[in-house]
Write an enzyme that holds these catalytic residues in place. Structure first.
Site, mmCIF file in Angstrom:
data_model
loop_
_atom_site.group_PDB
_atom_site.id
_atom_site.type_symbol
_atom_site.label_atom_id
_atom_site.label_comp_id
_atom_site.label_asym_id
_atom_site.label_seq_id
_atom_site.Cartn_x
_atom_site.Cartn_y
_atom_site.Cartn_z
ATOM 1 N N HIS A 211 4.892 60.880 46.090
ATOM 2 C CA HIS A 211 3.504 60.555 46.434
ATOM 3 C C HIS A 211 2.661 61.773 46.828
ATOM 4 C CE1 HIS A 211 5.132 60.376 50.563
ATOM 5 N NE2 HIS A 211 3.893 60.557 50.979
ATOM 6 N N ASP A 212 3.276 62.767 47.492
ATOM 7 C CA ASP A 212 2.493 63.932 47.927
ATOM 8 C C ASP A 212 2.765 65.176 47.091
ATOM 9 O OD1 ASP A 212 0.806 62.960 49.843
ATOM 10 O OD2 ASP A 212 2.166 63.360 51.535
ATOM 11 N N LYS A 215 0.350 68.070 46.751
ATOM 12 C CA LYS A 215 0.069 69.009 47.851
ATOM 13 C C LYS A 215 0.456 70.435 47.491
ATOM 14 C CE LYS A 215 -0.205 66.085 51.899
ATOM 15 N NZ LYS A 215 0.497 65.577 53.085
ATOM 16 N N HIS A 240 -5.162 66.250 46.578
ATOM 17 C CA HIS A 240 -3.726 66.200 46.268
ATOM 18 C C HIS A 240 -3.387 64.941 45.460
ATOM 19 C CE1 HIS A 240 -3.264 63.574 49.868
ATOM 20 N NE2 HIS A 240 -2.092 63.222 49.365
ATOM 21 N N HIS A 264 -2.345 56.328 46.504
ATOM 22 C CA HIS A 264 -1.712 55.998 47.789
ATOM 23 C C HIS A 264 -2.640 56.198 48.993
ATOM 24 C CE1 HIS A 264 -0.678 60.355 47.876
ATOM 25 N NE2 HIS A 264 -0.546 60.206 49.177
ATOM 26 N N HIS A 265 -3.834 56.788 48.773
ATOM 27 C CA HIS A 265 -4.811 56.876 49.876
ATOM 28 C C HIS A 265 -5.993 55.948 49.650
ATOM 29 C CE1 HIS A 265 -2.980 59.985 52.320
ATOM 30 N NE2 HIS A 265 -2.707 60.675 51.217
ATOM 31 N N ASP A 293 3.476 55.405 54.387
ATOM 32 C CA ASP A 293 3.016 56.769 54.652
ATOM 33 C C ASP A 293 2.307 56.823 56.013
ATOM 34 O OD1 ASP A 293 2.431 59.424 54.125
ATOM 35 O OD2 ASP A 293 0.603 58.977 52.988
HETATM 36 FE FE LIG Z 1 -0.851 61.784 50.638
#
Ligand SMILES: [Fe+2]
Length: 342
Positions: A211-212, A215, A240, A264-265, A293
């Site tokens: 998911h990240d 980044k 990201h 996911h955000h 998260d």
């Molecule tokens: Fe994230």
């Protein structure tokens, strides 16, 4: 009649399911009280009963006894009938409480990967015709089980590689250690609680781990900044999600994982980022990751603040249910935690 069976086993990539097929098919065609599928574990060099028809568990004595017979059948590579096994001096006193048994090797090319045992508790004589059917079922199942095991190994290796990649990236930020692993565990707990299919669970696991991943494209002085972010810096952090999409877009296997990572955000009320997608239009994997998260971010310590207690974090999830998060999924998460702390 064996045609249906061949089609079923050939299209299955789960060795336990294939074993269940062979058991139900053999039970249908041959009179038997007990059937077990035993595979040789190459690491421990011992047999493992992977599926069996009865409810009983196997004692060590019986396993050892079975191993002796099973090994000889595997080595010979030929199916075998032992009628009235109790009087057969080669096979000691008993195998379970069965009287007549048949063994068939699970043969792949010229090598056996295990044995199937079928037996009856009543005094009946298995005939050559029974053995023929039984051996045919076993040989079809063997190829399918071997394929499934290769696929399962490949899948394990793949997931491990993806985890390693995600954890390598996570190392840039020493305060988020273990975040990916915990988020993945929370996600899987929610996914299982709502009864997602195996395929969706696999997709959810990959999306959670990755998911990240975007980044990696965020500068250190922004990603690792201790204090409050400026508006500009926050805009950069938000990217990201898009970077994640761009990275995964290159890999065919990740195509159906992208929406979970990219969104996911997003928020259930449509006020999230990057696209402001709303409600059930947000991919379910992304809605699940959002909860996992946030929960992990709330409950872990950061250099500038202490993490919340579990109870306080649950309250916060409830408070944001229906606005930030999908209320049904929040309930599923709380229920999963209630049943067994994740
Ligand atoms: Fe994230």
């Amino acid at each position: 009649m064996l045609y249906d069976f061949s089609e079923k086993v050939a299209s299955c990539l789960d060795s336990k399911e294939i074993s269940k097929f062979i058991i139900s098919e053999a039970m249908r065609l041959i009179k038997a009280d007990n059937i077990s599928v035993m595979l040789l574990n190459n690491d421990s060099d011992a047999f493992e009963v992977i599926t069996h028809s009865g409810k009983e568990t196997y004692s060590q004595d019986i396993m050892r006894l079975q191993e002796g017979v099973a090994v000889s059948v595997m080595d010979a590579g030929k199916a075998k009938i032992i009628n009235n096994i109790k009087s057969d001096s080669n096979y000691a006193s008993k195998i379970d409480d069965l009287i007549s048994v048949m063994f068939a090797p699970l043969k792949v090319k010229d090598r056996s990967i295990g044995v199937v045992k079928l037996g009856s508790r009543s005094q009946l004589e298995y005939a050559a015709e029974d053995l023929k059917i039984f051996a045919a079922l076993a040989s079809q199942a063997a190829v399918a089980i071997e394929n499934a095991r290769l696929y399962e190994n490949l899948k394990d290796a793949f997931i491990t590689t993806v985890h390693t990649l995600a954890e390598t990236i996570e190392k840039r930020d020493p305060y988020t250690g273990g975040h990916t692993r915990r988020v993945t565990d929370y996600c899987l707990a929610i996914g299982r609680m709502i009864g997602l299919s195996d395929t969706d669970i696999h997709r959810l696991e990959l999306a959670a781990v990755l998911h990240d991943i975007g980044k990696i494209g965020i500068r250190d002085n922004v990603l690792l900044k201790d204090g409050r972010l400026t508006d500009e810096e926050f805009e950069e952090i938000k990217k990201h999600t898009i970077y994640g999409e761009e990275i995964l877009d290159h890999i065919k296997h990740f195509k159906n994982v992208i929406t979970g990572v990219k969104y996911h955000h997003e928020r259930y009320d449509g006020r999230g980022y990057p696209d402001g997608v709303k409600g059930e239009d947000i991919d379910i994997t992304a809605r699940i990751i959002a909860i996992a998260d946030t929960f992990d971010a709330m409950t872990t310590d950061r250099p500038y603040r202490k993490g919340l207690s579990l109870e306080a974090a649950f309250e916060e999830l409830k408070r944001c249910s229906g606005t930030q998060f999908d209320p049904e999924l929040v309930n599923a998460f709380l229920k999963a935690f209630e049943n067994k702390p994740v």
